[in-house]
Scaffold this active site. Structure first.
Site, PDB file in Angstrom:
ATOM      1  N   THR B 146       0.873  -1.180   0.000  1.00 21.62           N
ATOM      2  CA  THR B 146       0.000   0.000   0.000  1.00 21.62           C
ATOM      3  C   THR B 146       0.911   1.231   0.000  1.00 21.62           C
ATOM      4  O   THR B 146       1.380   1.653  -1.057  1.00 21.62           O
ATOM      5  CB  THR B 146      -0.970  -0.002   1.201  1.00 21.62           C
ATOM      6  OG1 THR B 146      -0.232  -0.178   2.401  1.00 21.62           O
ATOM      7  CG2 THR B 146      -2.002  -1.091   1.047  1.00 21.62           C
ATOM      8  N   LYS B 168       3.395  -6.943   4.055  1.00 16.92           N
ATOM      9  CA  LYS B 168       3.184  -5.551   3.699  1.00 16.92           C
ATOM     10  C   LYS B 168       2.780  -4.822   4.979  1.00 16.92           C
ATOM     11  O   LYS B 168       2.195  -5.402   5.884  1.00 16.92           O
ATOM     12  CB  LYS B 168       2.118  -5.358   2.635  1.00 16.92           C
ATOM     13  CG  LYS B 168       0.718  -5.731   2.964  1.00 16.92           C
ATOM     14  CD  LYS B 168      -0.156  -4.773   3.742  1.00 16.92           C
ATOM     15  CE  LYS B 168      -0.002  -3.341   3.385  1.00 16.92           C
ATOM     16  NZ  LYS B 168      -0.922  -2.515   4.272  1.00 16.92           N
ATOM     17  N   THR B 179      -0.429  -3.153  11.037  1.00 16.76           N
ATOM     18  CA  THR B 179      -1.378  -3.181   9.915  1.00 16.76           C
ATOM     19  C   THR B 179      -0.690  -3.867   8.813  1.00 16.76           C
ATOM     20  O   THR B 179       0.060  -3.284   8.058  1.00 16.76           O
ATOM     21  CB  THR B 179      -1.729  -1.863   9.346  1.00 16.76           C
ATOM     22  OG1 THR B 179      -2.879  -2.115   8.572  1.00 16.76           O
ATOM     23  CG2 THR B 179      -0.828  -1.258   8.418  1.00 16.76           C
ATOM     24  N   GLU B 259       6.081   4.621   7.685  1.00 18.09           N
ATOM     25  CA  GLU B 259       5.749   5.904   7.047  1.00 18.09           C
ATOM     26  C   GLU B 259       6.456   7.077   7.708  1.00 18.09           C
ATOM     27  O   GLU B 259       6.304   7.338   8.895  1.00 18.09           O
ATOM     28  CB  GLU B 259       4.245   6.145   7.139  1.00 18.09           C
ATOM     29  CG  GLU B 259       3.438   5.260   6.208  1.00 18.09           C
ATOM     30  CD  GLU B 259       1.943   5.390   6.433  1.00 18.09           C
ATOM     31  OE1 GLU B 259       1.538   6.022   7.405  1.00 18.09           O
ATOM     32  OE2 GLU B 259       1.208   4.841   5.605  1.00 18.09           O
ATOM     33  N   ASN B 378      -0.010  11.076   6.540  1.00 14.59           N
ATOM     34  CA  ASN B 378      -1.288  10.626   7.076  1.00 14.59           C
ATOM     35  C   ASN B 378      -2.337  11.717   7.153  1.00 14.59           C
ATOM     36  O   ASN B 378      -3.420  11.494   7.675  1.00 14.59           O
ATOM     37  CB  ASN B 378      -1.069   9.981   8.445  1.00 14.59           C
ATOM     38  CG  ASN B 378      -0.397   8.634   8.289  1.00 14.59           C
ATOM     39  OD1 ASN B 378      -0.974   7.727   7.707  1.00 14.59           O
ATOM     40  ND2 ASN B 378       0.831   8.528   8.755  1.00 14.59           N
ATOM     41  N   SER B 383      -6.080   7.059   3.779  1.00 18.14           N
ATOM     42  CA  SER B 383      -5.445   5.752   3.647  1.00 18.14           C
ATOM     43  C   SER B 383      -5.950   4.875   4.766  1.00 18.14           C
ATOM     44  O   SER B 383      -6.590   5.329   5.670  1.00 18.14           O
ATOM     45  CB  SER B 383      -3.918   5.866   3.678  1.00 18.14           C
ATOM     46  OG  SER B 383      -3.491   6.352   4.929  1.00 18.14           O
TER      47      SER B 383
END
Lengths: 383, 383
Positions: B146, B168, B179, B259, B378, B383
């Site tokens: 993602t 992932k 996640t 991220e 974010n 997302s």
């Protein structure tokens, strides 16, 4: 007027040189009575600063004659030497305002883990003693600021008596109290035994529900001092309501001034089986970094609300959860409801309403968005 | 080679058009046996995506013949319609790979709360069925990305058998699994009853100790499929160790690619009374936004570590806490230790060691710093 709005109190704030900026950094609040009744609530963090440990002992008698407060250093995680420093602050303040050390509460705020420059602190206490005034409330409120952009004070007046107060706190805001120092004063004639439940009840639903960044401080302190100078014994319920109103006003000012925030977010949980469930869900939502980022970006990302609810132990059925963002019910029965496009997040105030559909209890938690400015303020220098 | 390193497996990944970018977004992993033994671990979030609910039911038999995975949509909080979509994905996959629906696990990842474009998903499954290959592991690993910047795979080979896998996950990384979607495969001959404890033990000390941002997903899934194609029944302990090694490798890759992160932080808690205490303290430190900001700013702010420890219920004495940052013991006995100036935080890797001085248990939690880039990623888009 903050802490000097109520009769019987003197206050002052001076620049003692604890802060490198040269700003005011030391304050005194003195209760001239006739009553010295007091109550206090402290951080629930198990790592407690020396002044918190000291002030807890002072309050075991339910009497406070003076409070000495400093910004520019938390005197936390400073070992036995820090404990001695807090005691020396109480002793010197007692000399300056003519009382005994065990009636002097001590509050410190600033960087954890460094000793206070005691020579400056002691000289500052002497200087502040000379600057005490019945109009000194604002100077005191200014002197306890750290990263606060404005000083915070609030006053409620009832028939014949007043409750006023000052607060500081802009980061490390979380339950078990925000990172904050609050001193409330009243000229109502209320015993320590009656002050205590009024204060605890008010704090539980105001300061304890501010959760700006999920970080709990080592120094949080809320003190309530009663002078009895009005000669009025208030109705207990009316007094509790006034204390609550001042606490709520100050709590909202803390959220409004939180470090780096661009949104003030009110999370209301309704339909909960118990108030504890409502608080647990509200906190979980308020602490979800992804949601806080989404709201910063003005994205009504209700999926992140549901993710946060799902981590709690509250009573609910995942297929019967409703969520509104700014009054638009974007999630109904655990799935998409009204269109996200209807949600206008351009303003500073955001409301999130979660209906757990499991009972009649509710709670409100106040928080902020997560911003690059928050990261910057808390990474660019020690605090 | 990821999931096709072990013999007996085919995989593929195609662009089904679920993602607007046109990148690969649908993958299949097929076990050609002779064994179809399988085990799985799922998110502990109580709000669970439809594919998680479906795959749990599939696993009640301990058998999986195929896994269908998609990125570009989580199929979470999509109500009864979403449950039907997950079932349709399993049914169509079963047709394509010639098995029965209740041996097909389904994994989805992406935005919560929106339905999948089922026409594209179904066509993608058909196309992917035609693209299956014993070299398809990498295509599959790419298709489940993602916001991941790179695809993640790991392989461990022992005498005669192999464990491989793909993962992932780059945001919403927290316990109860990050996640993430993870598929592990092995050609060792291991029964479902023996796979399950090996997987649970490995996950407990790897993926479950990744806590990048404290946010728990609705879709986390780790599957372990055994084909038995090597004809080798491995030693149970050696097999568990190999599964752990692959999980640890993948977990570290998740943290490395989190991220917006600029630091990879390893929090080690030692001297704990119990492992639970060590995990609680490690998580509390790893989730402290103020500390994560400080480390981003390369500030060895150990006071924020102590504040975080103080919020836990672990056994410790606040005056007997030691903290090292990058091996410099900046806090001894709850107060300042070696000079902060000795700590070099210029590198990407940071270690924090907390000694609770209360026992012999320990745990490691992996996290990241909090950065303006995290906020940006974010807040800039859903997302």
């Amino acid at each position: 007027m903050s802490v000097t709005a109520a009769r019987g109190f003197l206050a002052g704030g001076v620049a003692a040189g604890i802060k490198e900026s040269g700003d005011r950094d030391l304050a005194l609040v003195v209760n001239h009575g006739p009553s010295r009744a007091a109550a206090g609530v402290f951080t629930s963090n198990r790592v407690q600063a020396a002044p918190v440990r000291w002030s807890r002992r002072v309050l075991s008698d339910g009497r406070i004659t003076a409070v000495v407060l400093n910004s520019g250093g938390a005197n936390a995680c400073t070992g036995q030497a820090g404990a001695v420093d807090a005691l020396l602050m109480a002793e010197h303040t007692a000399r300056v305002v003519d009382t005994v050390p065990h009636e002097v509460a001590v509050c410190s705020t600033g960087l954890i883990g460094v000793r206070l420059p005691m020579d400056r602190v002691m000289a500052g206490i002497t200087a502040c003693g000379g600057a005490l005034s019945p109009e000194g409330g604002e100077d005191a409120a200014v002197a306890i600021k750290t990263t606060d952009s404005v000083h915070k004070s609030a006053v409620v007046t009832r028939a014949g008596w007043t409750v006023g107060g000052m607060a500081k706190g802009a980061g490390m805001l979380a339950p078990g109290l925000a990172t904050m120092l609050v001193v409330l004063t009243t000229d109502a004639d209320v015993s320590a035994d009656a002050l205590d439940p009024a204060l605890r009840t008010a704090v539980r639903t105001t300061f304890d529900r501010v959760d700006s960044d999920g970080c709990m401080s080592t120094n949080d302190t809320v003190l309530l001092l009663a002078s009895g100078a009005s000669g009025t014994v208030p109705d207990a319920e009316e007094f509790a309501e006034a204390v609550h109103a001042v606490c709520l006003d100050l709590a909202r000012q803390l959220i409004a001034d939180a470090e780096g925030a661009s949104k003030e977010i009110e999370v209301t949980v309704v339909g909960a089986a118990t108030e504890e469930d409502a608080v647990e869900v509200g906190r979980s939502v308020a602490r979800n970094n992804l949601l806080k980022c989404a709201l910063h970006g003005e994205d009504p990302n209700w999926g992140r609300v549901l993710s946060a609810i799902g981590t709690t132990s509250a009573v609910f059925d995942p297929d019967r959860l409703d969520v509104a963002i700014n009054d638009v019910w974007v999630c109904r029965n655990g799935a998409a409801g009204e269109s996200r496009d209807k949600v206008d997040l351009s303003g500073r105030s955001v409301t999130i309403t979660v209906d757990l559909c499991s009972g009649d209890s509710s709670a409100v938690i106040w928080t902020n968005d997560l911003t690059a400015e928050y990261v910057h303020e808390n990474s660019a220098y020690s605090s």
